[in-house]
Design a protein around this motif. Sequence first.
Motif, PDB file in Angstrom:
ATOM      1  N   LYS A  75       0.908  -1.720  -0.065  1.00  0.00           N
ATOM      2  CA  LYS A  75      -0.333  -0.116  -0.274  1.00  0.00           C
ATOM      3  C   LYS A  75       1.289   1.228  -0.071  1.00  0.00           C
ATOM      4  CE  LYS A  75      -3.975  -0.224   2.464  1.00  0.00           C
ATOM      5  NZ  LYS A  75      -5.270   0.199   2.979  1.00  0.00           N
ATOM      6  N   SER A  76       2.062   1.554   1.231  1.00  0.00           N
ATOM      7  CA  SER A  76       2.730   2.390   0.358  1.00  0.00           C
ATOM      8  C   SER A  76       3.739   2.547  -0.505  1.00  0.00           C
ATOM      9  CB  SER A  76       4.121   1.827   1.821  1.00  0.00           C
ATOM     10  OG  SER A  76       4.556   0.887   1.488  1.00  0.00           O
ATOM     11  N   TYR A  77       3.517   1.816  -1.152  1.00  0.00           N
ATOM     12  CA  TYR A  77       4.475   1.526  -3.122  1.00  0.00           C
ATOM     13  C   TYR A  77       3.279   2.611  -3.528  1.00  0.00           C
ATOM     14  CZ  TYR A  77       5.769   0.785  -6.961  1.00  0.00           C
ATOM     15  OH  TYR A  77       6.628   0.458  -8.552  1.00  0.00           O
ATOM     16  N   LEU A  78       2.256   2.215  -3.558  1.00  0.00           N
ATOM     17  CA  LEU A  78       0.948   2.640  -4.014  1.00  0.00           C
ATOM     18  C   LEU A  78       0.152   4.021  -3.585  1.00  0.00           C
ATOM     19  CD1 LEU A  78      -1.453  -0.348  -3.882  1.00  0.00           C
ATOM     20  CD2 LEU A  78      -0.089   0.600  -6.441  1.00  0.00           C
ATOM     21  N   LYS A  79       0.302   4.460  -2.680  1.00  0.00           N
ATOM     22  CA  LYS A  79       0.678   5.815  -1.860  1.00  0.00           C
ATOM     23  C   LYS A  79       1.270   6.584  -2.742  1.00  0.00           C
ATOM     24  CE  LYS A  79      -1.856   5.191   2.051  1.00  0.00           C
ATOM     25  NZ  LYS A  79      -1.974   4.840   3.724  1.00  0.00           N
ATOM     26  N   PHE A  93      -6.382   4.488  -0.476  1.00  0.00           N
ATOM     27  CA  PHE A  93      -6.833   5.254   1.326  1.00  0.00           C
ATOM     28  C   PHE A  93      -7.984   5.376   1.889  1.00  0.00           C
ATOM     29  CE2 PHE A  93      -3.755   7.035  -2.417  1.00  0.00           C
ATOM     30  CZ  PHE A  93      -3.387   7.686  -1.711  1.00  0.00           C
ATOM     31  N   ASN A  94      -7.701   5.504   2.556  1.00  0.00           N
ATOM     32  CA  ASN A  94      -8.800   5.499   3.587  1.00  0.00           C
ATOM     33  C   ASN A  94      -9.800   6.971   3.266  1.00  0.00           C
ATOM     34  OD1 ASN A  94      -8.653   2.990   5.020  1.00  0.00           O
ATOM     35  ND2 ASN A  94      -7.100   4.354   6.594  1.00  0.00           N
ATOM     36  N   LYS A  95     -10.846   7.302   3.583  1.00  0.00           N
ATOM     37  CA  LYS A  95     -11.671   8.468   3.617  1.00  0.00           C
ATOM     38  C   LYS A  95     -10.926   9.729   3.202  1.00  0.00           C
ATOM     39  CE  LYS A  95     -16.431  10.236   4.254  1.00  0.00           C
ATOM     40  NZ  LYS A  95     -17.791   9.892   5.161  1.00  0.00           N
ATOM     41  N   TYR A 140      -4.362 -11.405  -9.893  1.00  0.00           N
ATOM     42  CA  TYR A 140      -4.137 -10.354  -9.000  1.00  0.00           C
ATOM     43  C   TYR A 140      -4.873  -8.622  -9.217  1.00  0.00           C
ATOM     44  CZ  TYR A 140      -2.108  -5.865  -6.553  1.00  0.00           C
ATOM     45  OH  TYR A 140      -2.211  -4.498  -5.698  1.00  0.00           O
ATOM     46  N   GLU A 141      -5.621  -8.895  -8.378  1.00  0.00           N
ATOM     47  CA  GLU A 141      -6.771  -7.732  -8.527  1.00  0.00           C
ATOM     48  C   GLU A 141      -6.720  -6.552  -8.317  1.00  0.00           C
ATOM     49  OE1 GLU A 141     -10.593  -8.438  -7.640  1.00  0.00           O
ATOM     50  OE2 GLU A 141     -10.520 -10.534  -8.683  1.00  0.00           O
ATOM     51  N   PHE A 142      -6.414  -5.360  -8.207  1.00  0.00           N
ATOM     52  CA  PHE A 142      -5.715  -3.939  -8.324  1.00  0.00           C
ATOM     53  C   PHE A 142      -6.988  -3.046  -7.165  1.00  0.00           C
ATOM     54  CE2 PHE A 142      -3.997   0.350  -8.574  1.00  0.00           C
ATOM     55  CZ  PHE A 142      -3.283   0.485  -8.402  1.00  0.00           C
ATOM     56  N   PRO A 143      -6.484  -2.881  -6.495  1.00  0.00           N
ATOM     57  CA  PRO A 143      -7.624  -1.843  -5.382  1.00  0.00           C
ATOM     58  C   PRO A 143      -7.830  -0.675  -5.647  1.00  0.00           C
ATOM     59  CG  PRO A 143      -5.026  -1.543  -4.719  1.00  0.00           C
ATOM     60  CD  PRO A 143      -5.620  -2.368  -5.852  1.00  0.00           C
ATOM     61  N   PRO A 144      -9.462  -0.521  -5.610  1.00  0.00           N
ATOM     62  CA  PRO A 144      -9.574   1.217  -5.904  1.00  0.00           C
ATOM     63  C   PRO A 144      -8.532   1.679  -5.262  1.00  0.00           C
ATOM     64  CG  PRO A 144     -11.237  -0.137  -4.402  1.00  0.00           C
ATOM     65  CD  PRO A 144      -9.897  -1.230  -5.153  1.00  0.00           C
ATOM     66  N   ILE A 145      -8.960   2.964  -5.803  1.00  0.00           N
ATOM     67  CA  ILE A 145      -8.247   4.233  -5.270  1.00  0.00           C
ATOM     68  C   ILE A 145      -8.983   4.740  -3.596  1.00  0.00           C
ATOM     69  CG2 ILE A 145      -7.164   6.933  -5.046  1.00  0.00           C
ATOM     70  CD1 ILE A 145      -6.648   6.440  -7.960  1.00  0.00           C
ATOM     71  N   LYS A 146      -9.714   4.688  -3.803  1.00  0.00           N
ATOM     72  CA  LYS A 146     -11.204   5.016  -2.650  1.00  0.00           C
ATOM     73  C   LYS A 146     -12.107   4.054  -2.048  1.00  0.00           C
ATOM     74  CE  LYS A 146     -11.787   8.916  -1.868  1.00  0.00           C
ATOM     75  NZ  LYS A 146     -12.560  11.059  -1.496  1.00  0.00           N
ATOM     76  N   LYS A 147     -12.405   3.823  -0.993  1.00  0.00           N
ATOM     77  CA  LYS A 147     -13.487   2.670  -0.836  1.00  0.00           C
ATOM     78  C   LYS A 147     -14.419   2.983  -2.511  1.00  0.00           C
ATOM     79  CE  LYS A 147     -16.954   0.942   2.255  1.00  0.00           C
ATOM     80  NZ  LYS A 147     -17.488   1.534   3.214  1.00  0.00           N
TER      81      LYS A 147
END
Length: 308
Positions: A22-26, A280-282, A244-251
């Motif tokens: 997650k740190s890499y994506l942020k 990212f969180n909200k 691997y499914e890429f996560p959404p940026i926000k919820k």
Amino acid sequence: PFKEWVDGSSPSGLTTNYMFKKSYLKKNLLYFLKIYKKRPIKNNQSGMKIDHCFALFCFLKKIKPKHIIESGVWKGQTTWLIKEVLKNSEVFSVDIDLSNREVIYDDVKYLNKDITQYNWSKLDKNKTLIIFDDHVCFSKRLNFLKKNNFKHIIFDDNLPNHHISYYTPKMIYEKQYLIKKEFIKYSNIYRLIKFIIRYFKKEFTNNIKLDFNLRFIKITYPKKINKSLKKKFFLLRKKIKIYYEFPPIKKFDYEKKFKKILNNFNEEISNTYNVQKPIFNKNEIILSKELTNELNAQYSNICYINLN
């Protein structure tokens, strides 16, 4: 190049990998946004938007393919992104209709037949990435992938069961058999007439469920899979080294994504729509109104597959 991967497991029990920390994506989103602000097409309706463009950006940086085949070009936004991230890669842009392009490159090889109609034997498959964004059933690509021994695949419209009319990698990977639904509004005279013709031709057998609502007709087709296709799915799962499914940026907001179908057809199927936890969180990230609107167009589980 895959040192960031962390082992995990999927709902189906098959081995998978979480490809990015997650740190890499942020950290990389900030860099991506500087590039994305320069995008040539501000309204890429029916094409990749910020979520999936960021996913493609990260995949390209990780995989670093020498050859890229994109099946489905539309206006050319993903072609632009590929050229921005990997300036020296050889790019083949394939679409049966190239007339919608707004971005065209002299050094991209544009091909106007289906991807299966070309000879790819000269490409090093270990250094070739295919991006499927062409709205073709993934089951129809399996023979092609096997024949050509492709290793690296991205599938854009990777929707779960109940949400699309064809097979996606997600369905195959999670051992789901396609349940196809069709909705016909009474106000849509053309489709209604076609339905009536089909009805009197007795195309709807006892296995097909018809629901006559006050505003629309709902047709639910039964699970249908032949032995040959079932075997192909089994063999594909055996060959999957990484899914691997890429996560959404926000919820992910299910109601915003499917507002139209929820309002028009009273469908309640959100419990079948699973996505990764957001990057990212909200309140961790604030985007412009324009980009927030793109996020609200929302998410369809874009995925990367690595085959043995």
